[in-house]
Every structure is written in C-alpha cells, then in structure tokens.
Design a protein around this motif. Structure first.
Motif, mmCIF file in Angstrom:
data_model
loop_
_atom_site.group_PDB
_atom_site.id
_atom_site.type_symbol
_atom_site.label_atom_id
_atom_site.label_comp_id
_atom_site.label_asym_id
_atom_site.label_seq_id
_atom_site.Cartn_x
_atom_site.Cartn_y
_atom_site.Cartn_z
ATOM 1 N N GLY A 141 0.831 -1.205 0.000
ATOM 2 C CA GLY A 141 0.000 0.000 0.000
ATOM 3 C C GLY A 141 0.866 1.256 0.000
ATOM 4 N N ALA A 142 1.933 1.241 0.816
ATOM 5 C CA ALA A 142 2.833 2.402 0.901
ATOM 6 C C ALA A 142 3.525 2.622 -0.445
ATOM 7 N N PHE A 161 2.465 1.745 -3.343
ATOM 8 C CA PHE A 161 1.456 2.226 -4.300
ATOM 9 C C PHE A 161 1.224 3.727 -4.137
ATOM 10 N N ILE A 162 1.074 4.167 -2.864
ATOM 11 C CA ILE A 162 0.818 5.589 -2.611
ATOM 12 C C ILE A 162 2.010 6.435 -3.040
ATOM 13 N N ILE A 163 3.230 5.953 -2.716
ATOM 14 C CA ILE A 163 4.437 6.694 -3.111
ATOM 15 C C ILE A 163 4.507 6.798 -4.628
ATOM 16 N N ILE A 211 1.986 6.799 -6.744
ATOM 17 C CA ILE A 211 0.980 7.770 -7.208
ATOM 18 C C ILE A 211 1.498 9.189 -7.024
ATOM 19 N N ILE A 212 2.061 9.461 -5.825
ATOM 20 C CA ILE A 212 2.574 10.807 -5.536
ATOM 21 C C ILE A 212 3.683 11.162 -6.522
#
Lengths: 177, 107
Positions: free
Chosen positions: A19-20, A22-24, A26-27
């Motif tokens: 999840g981390a 994935f978020i990184i 996206i950012i």
C-alpha cells in the motif's frame, strides 16, 4: 493458533508495504512531472535572460568600438536626430566615468541604502581600471562585473525566497555557501 | 546548536576586512581579495555578500566622514563582529583538525 496469528501479522505487513509503495508511486507520478515543468520553466527563463544580456552587451560594445575608431586623435561631433554626442579627444584630462546605464544596472538589484556607496565604489574602481586597461577595457570589465553581480543578486534572492517559504533549514543543512 | 558555516567568498571577505582594519570599504576589500586570490571581484557581488554577512551579524557597517575623494561623499566602512570572529575560528579549527599530520606541500 499461534501460527495463524503470525501469518495474519505477516500478511498485514505485506499489505501495508504494498500500500505504501502504491501511494508513493501515485505521488511520484503526479509530483515529478510538476517539478520537471517548473525546472524547465526556470531553465528557459534563465536561458532567455542570458541571451538578452549578451546581445545587449555586444551591441553596446559594437557602438562604442565604432565611435572609438571614428574619433581617433581628433574631436568628433556626431549629430543625430535625437541628441548630440560629443566624443572627446582620447588624450583628454577629464576623469572618465562609467555610463549611467551601467551604473543603473549595477545598482538596480542592491538594497536602496547601499546604492549610493556602491556607485561611488564602482566609479573609484573604474578610474583605476581606465589607467590600467584603457577606457574600452575598463568598460568591458565593468559590464563583466555587472553580469557577475546580477547573477549573484538573483542567487541571493532565490535563497531569500526559500527562507521565506520556510525552507531555510534546507539551506543551512545542505548548502554551506 | 549547529555551527554556522561560511561560503568561500564570505570567508575571504571577512579576512580581508580584518586585514584592512580601519580602511575596510568596497574597493580596498575587493582589491585585497584579488591580490591574494588572483581572481577579479565584482563590486556588486561583494556588496550582495556584505549585506548577507551583516544580516547574519558577522559584520557591522558605519558611514565615515566625507572625504576629498569622490567629490566629498562619505564612505561606508565595515568591521568584523564577535560572531564573525567565532565563525572564522571554528573554520580554522575544522581545517586544522582535518589537515592535522598531513603533508600538503608538493614533494
């Protein structure tokens, strides 16, 4: 029971990790193009600025060289539609001074309270440079100094802007200069 | 509290001001740096750095009396403050710690 508990903890850690990531991702996907755009805009701005300054300096030198070659050892009065320009004899005893535009350019990016003293220092130095390098050489050195001080002032303003934006700690931590 | 650092040019300016003592204003500071570094110094860049050093509290400035040069206009002089001396001492200490025992002269 204990194995099932350990397994579920490991699974949740893996999920959190993915999840981390994935978020990184996206950012980074959003932020990096924005940073790239800003840097490109800055690069374009400074490139255009540098070219325009070089063109300005070269055209000024061309005009002065032309006038210098025309004057040689006699007084020349050039009439123009706008104004009269009187070129003195090269052996004139008048104290040479830098042009007003050169002084304006030099003083423009300095603090208002320092401008008067800066101009005084430039004039004092210009007189010494004329004795050492001649009038043309002194003017060339003055414009080179102006270019250096222009970029120095721009750099100082960028650093000031970073401090104002609360990024002063980055400068203190990573930039010694 | 972290130590303050100086840029190379800022360090040269502080040292030149110390060397010139009571006569530290624009042109002599530039000439002193040029004499020892061999590189030309822009007066504008010098003033930008002097402003920055003053903001940091490393130097102070004052306006002297009117002089015969410059058509009777006064000069702005500079002097190194206590914090400026401290940072120069810190740099000297770092340098001597790093170079301790090293032979830097060519063989």
């Amino acid at each position: 029971m204990k194995n099932r508990k350990i397994l579920s903890e490991e699974v949740s850690q893996v999920i959190i990790l993915f999840g981390a990531i994935f978020i990184i991702g996206i950012i980074a996907f959003v932020v990096i193009p924005i940073i790239d755009y800003i840097l490109h805009a800055f690069q374009t701005f400074f490139t255009v600025l540098s070219i325009s300054i070089i063109v300005l300096v070269l055209s000024k030198f061309s005009v002065e060289w032309y006038i210098h070659m025309k004057s040689k050892k006699r007084k020349v009065i050039i009439k123009s539609k706008v104004k009269k320009i009187k070129i003195s004899n090269p052996t004139s005893r008048r104290v040479p001074k830098p042009g007003k535009f050169a002084l304006f350019f030099a003083a423009a990016l300095q603090k208002p309270e320092d401008r008067e003293y800066l101009i005084d220092n430039i004039e004092e130095r210009f007189a010494k440079d004329v004795k050492k390098h001649g009038l043309f050489g002194a003017k060339a050195l003055l414009w080179l100094d102006n270019l250096v001080s222009f970029y120095s002032a721009i750099g100082a303003k960028i650093i000031k802007g970073l401090r104002w934006a609360g990024l002063g700690y980055l400068i203190e931590k990573f930039l010694i200069k | 509290m972290g130590k303050k650092f100086l840029g190379e040019f800022e360090e040269l300016i502080l040292l030149a001001i110390l060397k010139l003592s009571d006569n530290a204003y624009g042109v002599p500071i530039a000439e002193t740096i040029e004499e020892f570094s061999g590189k030309r110094v822009s007066i504008g860049a010098l003033y930008t750095s002097l402003g920055r050093l003053e903001e940091k509290g490393f130097i102070r400035s004052w306006v002297g009396e009117a002089t015969e040069e410059r058509g009777g206009r006064a000069k702005k002089y500079y002097a190194v403050e206590g914090t400026g001396m401290e940072v120069l001492r810190d740099i000297e200490l770092i340098r001597s710690s790093l170079t301790g025992g090293m032979q830097l002269n060519p063989a």
